[in-house]
Design an enzyme around this catalytic site. Structure first.
Site, PDB file in Angstrom:
ATOM      1  N   LYS A  80      11.452 -50.260 -42.170  1.00 24.29           N
ATOM      2  CA  LYS A  80      12.801 -50.430 -42.721  1.00 24.29           C
ATOM      3  C   LYS A  80      12.888 -49.751 -44.085  1.00 24.29           C
ATOM      4  O   LYS A  80      11.932 -49.802 -44.866  1.00 24.29           O
ATOM      5  CB  LYS A  80      13.094 -51.931 -42.838  1.00 24.29           C
ATOM      6  CG  LYS A  80      14.525 -52.274 -43.249  1.00 24.29           C
ATOM      7  CD  LYS A  80      14.730 -53.791 -43.293  1.00 24.29           C
ATOM      8  CE  LYS A  80      16.140 -54.187 -43.649  1.00 24.29           C
ATOM      9  NZ  LYS A  80      16.332 -55.655 -43.710  1.00 24.29           N
ATOM     10  N   SER A 155      20.311 -57.260 -41.222  1.00 28.59           N
ATOM     11  CA  SER A 155      20.348 -55.922 -41.772  1.00 28.59           C
ATOM     12  C   SER A 155      19.288 -54.974 -41.206  1.00 28.59           C
ATOM     13  O   SER A 155      19.424 -53.760 -41.353  1.00 28.59           O
ATOM     14  CB  SER A 155      20.188 -55.979 -43.294  1.00 28.59           C
ATOM     15  OG  SER A 155      18.922 -56.515 -43.637  1.00 28.59           O
ATOM     16  N   SER A 179      17.727 -61.346 -41.219  1.00 28.96           N
ATOM     17  CA  SER A 179      17.792 -59.902 -40.947  1.00 28.96           C
ATOM     18  C   SER A 179      16.708 -59.335 -40.054  1.00 28.96           C
ATOM     19  O   SER A 179      16.791 -58.171 -39.663  1.00 28.96           O
ATOM     20  CB  SER A 179      17.814 -59.121 -42.254  1.00 28.96           C
ATOM     21  OG  SER A 179      19.118 -59.119 -42.764  1.00 28.96           O
TER      22      SER A 179
HETATM   23  N1  GLN Z   1      23.231 -61.411 -42.896  1.00 25.93           N
HETATM   24  C1  GLN Z   1      22.667 -62.026 -44.055  1.00 25.93           C
HETATM   25  C2  GLN Z   1      23.305 -61.462 -45.294  1.00 25.93           C
HETATM   26  O1  GLN Z   1      24.178 -60.688 -45.154  1.00 25.93           O
HETATM   27  C3  GLN Z   1      21.185 -61.871 -44.071  1.00 25.93           C
HETATM   28  C4  GLN Z   1      20.701 -60.603 -44.670  1.00 25.93           C
HETATM   29  C5  GLN Z   1      19.216 -60.485 -44.703  1.00 25.93           C
HETATM   30  O2  GLN Z   1      18.477 -61.301 -44.151  1.00 25.93           O
HETATM   31  N2  GLN Z   1      18.749 -59.481 -45.422  1.00 25.93           N
HETATM   32  O3  GLN Z   1      22.962 -61.781 -46.398  1.00 25.93           O
END
Ligand code: GLN
EC number: 6.3.5.7
Length: 490
Positions: A80, A155, A179
């Site tokens: 990532k 994400s 994410s």
């Molecule tokens: N969807 C969550 C957010 O927008 C989680 C994001 C993540 O785990 N990086 O914060």
């Protein structure tokens, strides 16, 4: 059998046996990326030259008898784009870091390399890991290989889509509020968010430091366990890293849940969940029961406060963490400015996207004097209560079972102008981060549109082996399904 269809461990075995060379594996992966990535946009950076060169080095070592205890030696993998790779662009899918080549690699990356893994590229994500759809990337959205009109989740959407689309054997993702797990669920693969402190955050570009964890994403539970075994461990360079003692996660790949106590929080199957997702989760619970686990529903407090607490804490930490991007030290700088204040203002206005700005504004607000007690402090108190409510649950249960997300993959653009609706999609994932607990998402079925559904298993602190054993046992009852059809004649 096409090389790119193998799991990471299968490929590792064939490489050791001399049936496939590292170079062939890397070349097959690069060819597949070239063929498919136009459709899915998983990669921000493809490291073709570096990977081919490294393939030769690793092959030599394997031939010389090194990596005997490394089942992943020679296997290509992707990372990532918020995890630092020395000398290779690490953008966080943001214009702000569009030119950033870190002078060091993340500890997790170094550990993979020390195990003989060949890093092949960097994967798309929501900007600075803020989002659940990979639509906030500066480099455009990633598409879900099961249906290109839907999002891959986020994400770590590039990571999940790459694994599903056979553009990566496995990937690293990061999980601050879901994410790793939610994109794994949307793309029909497996992902583990480890216990907070299990994997070093050194070299993971911070979003919300008290919640962030790096974890593995792969086509099955075995691959994820093997990768976690490599990347986990205490690291003096991360002061929140812990010594877990036991890192032999692959020992938990045992098909046996007899006597295991599994609890399903009543609130996880209540309001807001898609009916097809609910039925699939209940069917999965039934499978584990038939295999001898004791499965029951129980009442769990506090779940409805998880989303507000998470978004306050995560945004507060983000507003602090992202203040370093000021156009002075590294990253983007506005080309034309008058004086210092103007550099800051223009650099940040031009360098960050809308969602990142929204989070920083929420964060600055909840930390501001006058609102600190009402929001930030309150959220920390709620976090402590959530942790307690899990502690109570784990007095009775080994594993907590539920859905990973209330729905399957949404259409690209869905709820674009309704951030609150989007945030609610994280309802089942954020608690594990607030409580620091390990959790896995693995495929358990499909909805009527043939989009994957994810089952989430949460464990107690350092209870990775419990969730790996339960996940592995469940997985034995259903074969991995790929969205990519087998090609004829190969
Ligand atoms: N969807 C969550 C957010 O927008 C989680 C994001 C993540 O785990 N990086 O914060």
């Amino acid at each position: 059998m096409e090389i790119t269809k193998l799991t990471a461990l299968e490929l590792g075995k064939k490489i050791k046996a001399g049936e496939i060379t590292v170079k062939e594996a890397v070349q097959a992966q690069l060819d597949r990326i070239k063929e498919a990535d136009g459709a899915y946009n998983c990669y921000v950076t493809i490291m073709e030259q570096e990977a081919l060169q490294r393939a030769e080095e690793v092959q030599k070592k394997i031939d010389a008898g090194e990596f005997a205890d490394s089942p992943l030696a020679g296997v290509p993998a992707a990372i990532k784009d918020n995890i630092c790779t020395k000398g290779v662009l690490t953008t966080c899918s943001s214009k702000m870091l569009g030119n950033f080549k870190p002078p060091y690699s993340a500890e997790a990356v170094e550990k993979l390399e020390a195990a003989g893994v060949v890093i092949i590229g960097k994967l798309n994500m929501d900007e600075f890991a803020m989002g659940g759809s990979t639509e906030t990337s500066f480099y455009g959205p990633t598409r879900n290989p099961w249906n290109v009109n839907t999002v891959p989740g986020g994400s770590s959407g590039g990571s999940a889509a790459a694994v599903a689309a056979e553009e990566a054997f496995f990937a690293l993702g990061s999980d601050t509020g879901g994410s790793i797990r939610q994109p794994a669920s949307f793309c029909g693969i497996t992902g583990i968010k480890p216990t907070y402190g299990m994997v070093s955050r050194y070299g993971l570009i911070a979003f919300a430091s008290s919640l962030d964890q790096i974890g593995p994403m792969g086509r099955d539970v075995s691959d994820c366990a093997a990768v976690l075994e490599v990347i986990a461990g205490h690291d003096a360079k991360d002061s929140t890293s812990m010594d877990a003692g036991d890192y032999k996660f692959t020992e938990a790949l045992v098909d046996d849940v007899k006597g295991m106590k599994i609890g399903i929080p009543d609130s996880y199957l209540g309001e807001g969940i898609d009916e097809e997702v609910k039925q699939s989760i209940l069917a999965a619970a039934e499978v584990l029961r038939e295999k001898g686990a004791l499965v029951e529903e129980f009442h769990m407090d506090m779940t409805k406060y998880a989303i507000p607490a998470y978004y306050i804490i995560a945004s507060a930490e983000a507003s602090s963490n992202l203040s370093r991007y000021d156009g002075i030290k590294y990253g983007y700088r506005t080309p034309d400015f008058e004086g210092l204040q103007d550099v800051y203002k223009k650099t940040r206005s031009e360098g960050f996207g809308a969602e990142v700005k929204r989070r920083m504004m929420i964060g600055a607000f909840v930390l501001s004097s006058g609102y600190y007690d009402a929001y930030y402090k309150k959220a920390l108190q709620v976090k402590a209560l959530i942790k307690e409510s899990f502690d109570r649950a784990f007095e009775k249960y080994d594993v907590i079972l539920g859905p990973t997300a209330p729905t399957t993959a949404l259409e690209i653009g869905a709820n674009a102008d309704d951030p609150l609706k989007r945030y609610l999609g994280d309802i089942y994932t954020v608690s594990a981060n607030l409580a620091g607990l390990p959790a896995v998402s693995l495929p358990c079925g499909f909805d009527s549109r043939k989009l994957p559904i994810g089952l989430q298993l949460t464990g107690k602190l350092f209870g990775e082996k419990d969730i790996i054993r339960a996940a592995y046992s469940f997985e034995q009852t259903r074969k991995y399904e790929s969205p990519i059809k087998e090609k004829e004649g190969k």
